[in-house]
Design a protein around this motif. Structure first.
Motif, mmCIF file in Angstrom:
data_model
loop_
_atom_site.group_PDB
_atom_site.id
_atom_site.type_symbol
_atom_site.label_atom_id
_atom_site.label_comp_id
_atom_site.label_asym_id
_atom_site.label_seq_id
_atom_site.Cartn_x
_atom_site.Cartn_y
_atom_site.Cartn_z
ATOM 1 N N ALA A 58 -34.998 33.085 -33.716
ATOM 2 C CA ALA A 58 -34.666 31.982 -34.631
ATOM 3 C C ALA A 58 -34.554 32.484 -36.066
ATOM 4 N N LYS A 59 -35.403 33.413 -36.435
ATOM 5 C CA LYS A 59 -35.355 33.996 -37.783
ATOM 6 C C LYS A 59 -34.015 34.699 -38.017
ATOM 7 N N VAL A 60 -33.586 35.498 -37.022
ATOM 8 C CA VAL A 60 -32.315 36.192 -37.150
ATOM 9 C C VAL A 60 -31.164 35.192 -37.221
ATOM 10 N N LYS A 61 -31.228 34.176 -36.393
ATOM 11 C CA LYS A 61 -30.182 33.148 -36.406
ATOM 12 C C LYS A 61 -30.088 32.503 -37.783
ATOM 13 N N GLY A 62 -31.242 32.215 -38.379
ATOM 14 C CA GLY A 62 -31.246 31.604 -39.705
ATOM 15 C C GLY A 62 -30.682 32.512 -40.778
ATOM 16 N N GLU A 63 -30.997 33.822 -40.706
ATOM 17 C CA GLU A 63 -30.466 34.757 -41.705
ATOM 18 C C GLU A 63 -28.956 34.913 -41.574
ATOM 19 N N LEU A 122 -30.466 43.961 -42.109
ATOM 20 C CA LEU A 122 -30.943 43.300 -40.885
ATOM 21 C C LEU A 122 -30.027 43.620 -39.709
ATOM 22 N N ILE A 123 -28.732 43.507 -39.924
ATOM 23 C CA ILE A 123 -27.761 43.804 -38.863
ATOM 24 C C ILE A 123 -27.888 45.250 -38.422
ATOM 25 N N ALA A 124 -28.023 46.165 -39.387
ATOM 26 C CA ALA A 124 -28.130 47.592 -39.065
ATOM 27 C C ALA A 124 -29.381 47.882 -38.247
ATOM 28 N N VAL A 125 -30.505 47.265 -38.607
ATOM 29 C CA VAL A 125 -31.755 47.502 -37.884
ATOM 30 C C VAL A 125 -31.657 46.948 -36.461
ATOM 31 N N LEU A 126 -31.108 45.755 -36.306
ATOM 32 C CA LEU A 126 -30.936 45.180 -34.966
ATOM 33 C C LEU A 126 -30.079 46.085 -34.090
ATOM 34 N N ASN A 127 -28.957 46.512 -34.631
ATOM 35 C CA ASN A 127 -28.065 47.382 -33.855
ATOM 36 C C ASN A 127 -28.740 48.702 -33.499
ATOM 37 N N PRO A 155 -37.985 39.993 -47.288
ATOM 38 C CA PRO A 155 -36.962 39.881 -46.241
ATOM 39 C C PRO A 155 -35.868 40.923 -46.420
ATOM 40 N N LEU A 156 -35.279 41.351 -45.310
ATOM 41 C CA LEU A 156 -34.172 42.296 -45.341
ATOM 42 C C LEU A 156 -32.898 41.587 -45.767
ATOM 43 N N SER A 157 -32.021 42.330 -46.417
ATOM 44 C CA SER A 157 -30.696 41.778 -46.700
ATOM 45 C C SER A 157 -29.955 41.626 -45.378
ATOM 46 N N GLU A 183 -23.075 37.559 -36.502
ATOM 47 C CA GLU A 183 -23.074 36.777 -35.265
ATOM 48 C C GLU A 183 -23.050 37.678 -34.043
ATOM 49 N N GLU A 184 -22.308 38.783 -34.119
ATOM 50 C CA GLU A 184 -22.295 39.733 -33.005
ATOM 51 C C GLU A 184 -23.670 40.348 -32.805
ATOM 52 N N ALA A 185 -24.339 40.703 -33.916
ATOM 53 C CA ALA A 185 -25.672 41.287 -33.808
ATOM 54 C C ALA A 185 -26.654 40.294 -33.195
ATOM 55 N N TYR A 186 -26.556 39.026 -33.605
ATOM 56 C CA TYR A 186 -27.436 37.994 -33.037
ATOM 57 C C TYR A 186 -27.188 37.829 -31.543
ATOM 58 N N GLU A 187 -25.925 37.747 -31.160
ATOM 59 C CA GLU A 187 -25.593 37.579 -29.744
ATOM 60 C C GLU A 187 -26.043 38.785 -28.925
ATOM 61 N N ASN A 188 -25.886 39.983 -29.492
ATOM 62 C CA ASN A 188 -26.350 41.178 -28.793
ATOM 63 C C ASN A 188 -27.864 41.191 -28.646
#
Length: 731
Positions: free
Chosen positions: A691-696, A654-659, A648-650, A713-718
């Motif tokens: 759901a995976k992102v929300k859990g992380e 994870l936030i950086a990859v999503l963005n 799993p990503l830290s 939370e911003e990354a998840y919402e985006n």
């Protein structure tokens, strides 16, 4: 995280002009294989530390220094026999000469042994002895500065006592400097001594007290004023500190250098030819280093807009004094310096230190080539300090405000916890349905950081041409790192300071590029001007040359003593990020360079560095002239990182990859969108990880790291808003 600028220096990564890391000295010594000849000398020397004859005690202190110099194994051998405790006891000796030599031995131990030795000294009560000595030194300096001893100035005894005072003061202040850099515990102990009065007094009396002790005071002030609010407050409230610092910073160092050069030549006689050294080629350097350090102290202590700034006007001092001084130190030909160092190393005397321990042994004995090497190291250390000051000036982003706290934050946390419990039973589609609408995804894009560098950006970029000059200082040499084997560097002190010089040059360049990139959104018309002022392709090629050189010896990246390779690698990636943000369309990018950025993530230790790498890839994948193949290579890799069931990503990665994914595919009109995003079924992959992102994100403790939780939370919402947006395009 990718936008991290560098204002503070981690104590462990600051080059001490006399300190060589143990790991640079070769595996044999690091493993504890002491020289048998030195081991045989140890017990008689230790016994003489308690001799009733003061001459024996003095000699023993000097002999210890000579035996342990740059020899970790012998030093540890002495440590096992409580040499630290014995030397600390000698600090209360009745004979001044013994106290001076004992303090010199402890100073060299602290410098050679670093954090470990300083911690042992603190545990064995050195601070109480230093407190007593500081009081004695301070009162004696008062006597000298007020001229009360004029009547004694012709006596040999007075000159001898004055020399003892200066040597003792330099040793004690150097010990304070080393203790301040060892650990938070020892730093706190140094703060408690309230040494700022003595240090300022030494700088005030620099003309009478000389370069050695005043340079030590400047070094101690510089170390103590970095990331140390209690000391900074005590210093700026000292009645004469700020004025004294300004006087030293503005005073021309050339006369002091010339005077010291004349003294060093006087009395050399035939030794000048027999040594065959380069002393005539090099300035003494200590007055210049003192001045640069004091400029750094002013920049550390006086914040723009503070009450202290109202007294000194740090902006004017920076532009009129600090920048011109620093600017004159940046054009160093490191390859030429390395060549000269290797010549001097061949000329070093081969005499064994054990056989050289005669009755006149001194702690600071140096041969001609050793003195020249010391001066070269001091010159490079001066450049390192100048780069640290410049890094501070180039850090143009104002710090972000902290999020809400106190009762309001606790109440918000409580509400969030209730929402999270409900989310546990909702699947991906349910979470997408509950997520915010696509329009909200672009709400915060107009918020730009406040840019306020210590000098005008155009002056730094165009006037001083810093990008080109900092890039040149970052280029590696054959002595930049210890060899990737069990052999020591040909000259460990030069290797130690070169590693630090490259790192500091890259930090300054990183800040300059970051400040430039942050200024572009507020002035779009400046984008083309910035691209012209910053040689983005030249920096790009130079940084990849550094990455490839370090990557050519991958085994070294995990070796003890090679930590600076990773530090330099990570900072080079920060500069790659900077040029990718400033003018990505101006870059000629090789496919192998993209693969290098992907591959290097596996060896990075810093989350900041990983984020830089990912953001740089995102900028390259969405640049104006990107090919479909380049975008596909980067986009596919990013999606695999999100959807893979492997390690799993830290949270930060994870936030950086999503963005990065959202930034790359937010514009559906790009040429690569249909071929890569749509045909690659990226939307389906993103929809299955909600759901995976929300859990992380929920795993990030908002009480311990609130900002990281907010970013998550911003990354998840985006992510949810992005999925809704892309789905709406299909209708």
């Amino acid at each position: 995280m990718g936008k991290a600028q560098y204002k503070k220096k981690t104590q462990a990564w600051r080059h001490n002009p006399l300190r060589v890391p143990d790991a640079h000295l070769g595996a044999g010594k690091a493993e504890g294989k002491a020289d048998p000849a030195k081991e045989k000398q140890m017990l008689p020397i230790l016994n003489k530390l308690k001799s009733p004859q003061y001459a024996d005690r003095t000699w023993a202190c000097a002999a210890i220094c000579n035996l342990i110099q740059n020899d970790a194994a012998t030093r540890r051998l002495f440590q096992s026999r409580n040499v630290v405790g014995e030397l600390i006891e000698r600090l209360s000796d009745d004979i001044d000469e013994v106290v001076v030599e004992a303090s010199g031995a402890l100073r060299n131990l602290a410098i050679d042994g670093g954090h470990e030795l300083c911690g042992e000294m603190a545990n064995k009560g050195i601070m109480s002895h230093l407190t007593v000595l500081i009081g004695k030194i301070s009162s004696t300096i008062d006597t000298i500065l007020t001229g009360a001893d004029q009547s004694q100035a012709t006596s040999d005894k007075f000159f001898q006592e004055r020399k003892h005072l200066l040597d003792l003061a330099e040793n004690v202040i150097s010990l304070l400097w080393s203790m301040a850099e060892a650990s938070p515990k020892t730093l706190q102990a140094v703060n408690a001594v309230a040494s700022e009065g003595l240090l300022v007094k030494v700088l005030q009396g620099r003309e009478k007290l000389g370069l050695g002790v005043s340079l030590a005071a400047a070094q101690a002030l510089y170390s103590l004023s970095q990331d140390n609010f209690p000391f900074r407050k005590a210093l700026i409230t000292h009645p004469s500190a700020l004025q004294t610092l300004i006087e030293v910073a503005q005073q021309d160092h050339a006369p002091a250098e010339s005077s010291q050069q004349a003294k060093s030549k006087k009395g050399k006689g035939k030794d000048k030819q027999s040594n065959g050294d380069a002393q005539e080629e090099l300035p003494e350097g200590r007055a210049l280093l003192r001045r640069v350090l004091v400029c750094g102290v002013l920049r550390n202590c006086v914040r723009a807009g503070s009450w202290a700034d109202e007294k000194v006007d740090i902006s004017t001092i920076t532009n009129a004094t600090v920048l011109p001084l620093v600017n004159g130190l940046l054009d160093v030909n490191l390859q030429s310096v390395v060549g000269r160092v290797l010549e001097l190393v061949q000329a070093l005397p081969k005499q064994d230190v054990v056989t050289a321990l005669g009755k006149d042994a001194k702690t600071d004995h140096r041969s001609g080539p050793e003195l020249s090497l010391e001066r070269i190291e001091r010159s490079l250390s001066t450049v390192v300090t100048a780069l640290e000051v410049l890094t501070n000036i180039c850090a143009g982003l104002e710090d972000e405000e902290e999020g809400p706290n106190g009762a309001e934050a606790v109440e918000e946390d409580g509400d969030a916890d209730e929402d999270e419990e409900m989310d546990d039973v909702i699947d991906d589609e349910g979470l997408i349905e509950r997520g915010r609408e696509p329009d909200a995804m672009f709400e915060d894009l107009s918020t730009n950081p406040v840019v306020n560098p210590g000098a005008t950006l155009s002056h730094l970029l165009t006037g001083l041409q810093l990008p080109q000059r900092l890039t040149a200082l970052s280029q590696l040499t054959q002595l930049s790192f210890p060899p990737a084997n069990d052999n020591p560097s040909p000259h460990p002190p030069t290797t130690s300071v070169l590693s630090m010089l490259h790192l500091r040059a890259l930090e300054a360049l990183n800040n300059l590029l970051l400040t430039t990139a942050a200024s572009l959104p507020s002035n779009p018309s400046a984008a083309s001007q910035a691209a012209a002022a910053v040689p983005v392709q030249g920096i790009w090629d130079a940084m990849f040359a550094t990455v490839e050189t370090i990557g050519s010896e991958p085994q070294a990246l995990t070796m003890k003593g090679q930590e600076m390779r990773v530090e330099v690698l990570q900072m080079a990636l920060g500069c790659i990020w900077g040029v990718a943000k400033i003018a990505p369309a101006q870059l000629t990018v090789q496919s192998q360079q993209i693969q290098t950025l992907i591959d290097v993530l596996a060896v990075l230790r810093s989350e900041v560095a990983k984020t830089r790498c990912i953001e740089a890839l995102s900028s390259l994948a969405s640049r104006q002239n990107v090919t479909v193949e380049e975008n596909r290579a980067i986009g596919t890799w990013l999606i695999q990182q999100l959807t893979s069931s492997a390690a799993p990503l830290s949270s930060e990665t994870l936030i950086a990859v999503l963005n990065a994914v959202i930034d790359m595919y937010a514009d559906e009109t790009r040429d690569y969108d249909q071929e890569v995003f749509v045909k690659g079924a990226f939307l389906e992959g993103l929809s299955g990880i909600v759901a995976k992102v929300k859990g992380e994100v929920k795993k990030i403790d908002r009480r311990n790291d609130r900002q990281a939780r907010v970013r998550g939370e911003e990354a998840y919402e985006n992510l949810v808003a992005f999925i809704k947006y892309r789905r709406s395009l299909r209708r």
